[in-house]
Design a protein around this motif. Structure first.
Motif, PDB file in Angstrom:
ATOM      1  N   ALA A 196      -3.760   2.104  -3.115  1.00 49.93           N
ATOM      2  CA  ALA A 196      -3.980   1.287  -1.915  1.00 49.93           C
ATOM      3  C   ALA A 196      -5.298   1.651  -1.243  1.00 49.93           C
ATOM      4  CB  ALA A 196      -2.827   1.454  -0.938  1.00 49.93           C
ATOM      5  N   VAL A 199       0.636   5.515  -5.525  1.00 42.43           N
ATOM      6  CA  VAL A 199       0.615   4.226  -4.824  1.00 42.43           C
ATOM      7  C   VAL A 199      -0.282   4.313  -3.591  1.00 42.43           C
ATOM      8  CG1 VAL A 199       2.038   2.624  -3.484  1.00 42.43           C
ATOM      9  CG2 VAL A 199       2.805   3.405  -5.731  1.00 42.43           C
ATOM     10  N   ASP A 200      -0.187   5.401  -2.838  1.00 41.94           N
ATOM     11  CA  ASP A 200      -1.079   5.588  -1.687  1.00 41.94           C
ATOM     12  C   ASP A 200      -2.542   5.614  -2.130  1.00 41.94           C
ATOM     13  OD1 ASP A 200       0.755   5.605   0.405  1.00 41.94           O
ATOM     14  OD2 ASP A 200       1.042   7.781   0.327  1.00 41.94           O
ATOM     15  N   TRP A 259       2.925  -1.197  -0.748  1.00 41.01           N
ATOM     16  CA  TRP A 259       2.230  -0.430   0.277  1.00 41.01           C
ATOM     17  C   TRP A 259       1.953  -1.288   1.512  1.00 41.01           C
ATOM     18  CZ3 TRP A 259      -2.217  -0.306   3.121  1.00 41.01           C
ATOM     19  CH2 TRP A 259      -2.535   0.910   3.720  1.00 41.01           C
ATOM     20  N   SER A 260       1.424  -2.504   1.290  1.00 40.52           N
ATOM     21  CA  SER A 260       1.076  -3.347   2.435  1.00 40.52           C
ATOM     22  C   SER A 260       2.321  -3.792   3.193  1.00 40.52           C
ATOM     23  CB  SER A 260       0.237  -4.552   1.999  1.00 40.52           C
ATOM     24  OG  SER A 260       0.968  -5.399   1.149  1.00 40.52           O
ATOM     25  N   LEU A 275       8.106   3.654   2.046  1.00 42.02           N
ATOM     26  CA  LEU A 275       7.931   3.301   0.638  1.00 42.02           C
ATOM     27  C   LEU A 275       8.969   3.935  -0.270  1.00 42.02           C
ATOM     28  CD1 LEU A 275       4.093   3.362  -0.036  1.00 42.02           C
ATOM     29  CD2 LEU A 275       5.623   1.411   0.072  1.00 42.02           C
ATOM     30  N   SER A 334       2.019  -2.134  -6.504  1.00 46.35           N
ATOM     31  CA  SER A 334       1.747  -1.039  -5.566  1.00 46.35           C
ATOM     32  C   SER A 334       1.050  -1.567  -4.312  1.00 46.35           C
ATOM     33  CB  SER A 334       0.911   0.062  -6.229  1.00 46.35           C
ATOM     34  OG  SER A 334      -0.410  -0.363  -6.461  1.00 46.35           O
ATOM     35  N   PHE A 335       0.127  -2.523  -4.477  1.00 48.60           N
ATOM     36  CA  PHE A 335      -0.522  -3.131  -3.305  1.00 48.60           C
ATOM     37  C   PHE A 335       0.516  -3.816  -2.420  1.00 48.60           C
ATOM     38  CE2 PHE A 335      -4.737  -3.883  -5.759  1.00 48.60           C
ATOM     39  CZ  PHE A 335      -5.228  -2.652  -5.363  1.00 48.60           C
ATOM     40  N   LEU A 391       4.762   8.028  -5.362  1.00 53.40           N
ATOM     41  CA  LEU A 391       4.332   7.768  -3.985  1.00 53.40           C
ATOM     42  C   LEU A 391       2.856   8.092  -3.762  1.00 53.40           C
ATOM     43  CD1 LEU A 391       7.473   8.940  -2.002  1.00 53.40           C
ATOM     44  CD2 LEU A 391       6.489   6.628  -2.013  1.00 53.40           C
ATOM     45  N   VAL A 395       9.704   2.727  -3.999  1.00 53.99           N
ATOM     46  CA  VAL A 395       8.766   3.375  -4.922  1.00 53.99           C
ATOM     47  C   VAL A 395       9.384   4.682  -5.419  1.00 53.99           C
ATOM     48  CG1 VAL A 395       6.476   4.441  -5.122  1.00 53.99           C
ATOM     49  CG2 VAL A 395       6.758   2.331  -3.817  1.00 53.99           C
ATOM     50  N   GLY A 454       5.126  -2.133   3.352  1.00 54.76           N
ATOM     51  CA  GLY A 454       5.594  -0.946   4.064  1.00 54.76           C
ATOM     52  C   GLY A 454       4.819  -0.722   5.351  1.00 54.76           C
ATOM     53  N   GLN A 455       3.511  -0.910   5.284  1.00 57.08           N
ATOM     54  CA  GLN A 455       2.660  -0.758   6.470  1.00 57.08           C
ATOM     55  C   GLN A 455       2.932  -1.853   7.498  1.00 57.08           C
ATOM     56  OE1 GLN A 455       0.199   1.787   7.057  1.00 57.08           O
ATOM     57  NE2 GLN A 455       1.417   2.660   5.415  1.00 57.08           N
TER      58      GLN A 455
END
Length: 172
Positions: A46, A42-43, A20-21, A30, A16-17, A39, A34, A23-24
């Motif tokens: 993070a 996962v947010d 997420w990272s 995501l 998930s880290f 979702l 995901v 995706g950012q």
């Protein structure tokens, strides 16, 4: 690391880290990799990155809800666009940049054997690696144990001091 640990709750947290990272950093949504129902979790994971025992329990409980299905869609590593992103961010080669690794022997999030394997591959590729494994330290405990050493190592690199190569001493 993701490949080695993906089937475990800590591996789900790491996945998930990473998702997420990436995706950012790359502006990818995501929902491409995901599962829709995961979702929000996962947010939340993070946002709650933790280095203390209570936070570790919260992260673990969040991951346990997805123990059977995982956070990621099936074949996430083969989804268009994400497949290239994952490949580009897997087993990175620092290309001449010295690396400092610290690992706790009791780390339940990042398996020590996985880190040792990666350090060995970097050493065989000619990267200068400083590797410190702290006995009895957890994921968060190793951060506290080696912070002064890591800062000194970084300041030495920034000041142009010679790069130590722990690979030679460790026989890697």
């Amino acid at each position: 690391m993701l490949r080695d640990d993906i089937g475990t709750p800590p591996g789900q947290v790491v996945a998930s880290f990473a998702a997420w990272s990436w995706g950012q950093a790359y502006g990818w949504p995501l929902d491409g990799i995901v599962r829709p129902q995961a979702l929000a979790t996962v947010d939340g994971i993070a946002a709650d990155c933790s280095l203390d025992p209570v936070g570790d329990v919260v992260l673990g409980l969040s991951a346990l809800g997805y123990a059977q299905t995982g956070f990621l869609r099936s074949a996430a590593d083969r989804r268009p666009g994400w497949d290239q992103l994952i490949a580009r961010n897997s087993n990175p080669d620092p290309k001449g940049v010295p690396v400092f690794f610290a690992q706790g022997s009791l780390d339940a999030l990042v398996e020590p054997a996985t880190t040792r394997d990666y350090v060995g591959r970097l050493c065989r590729a000619g990267t200068s690696v400083t590797y410190v494994e702290v006995p009895w330290a957890s994921h968060g405990g190793v951060v506290k144990a080696v912070a002064p050493m890591a800062v000194s190592w970084l300041l030495a690199r920034l000041s142009g001091a010679p790069v130590p190569n722990g690979c030679l001493r460790a026989g890697r």
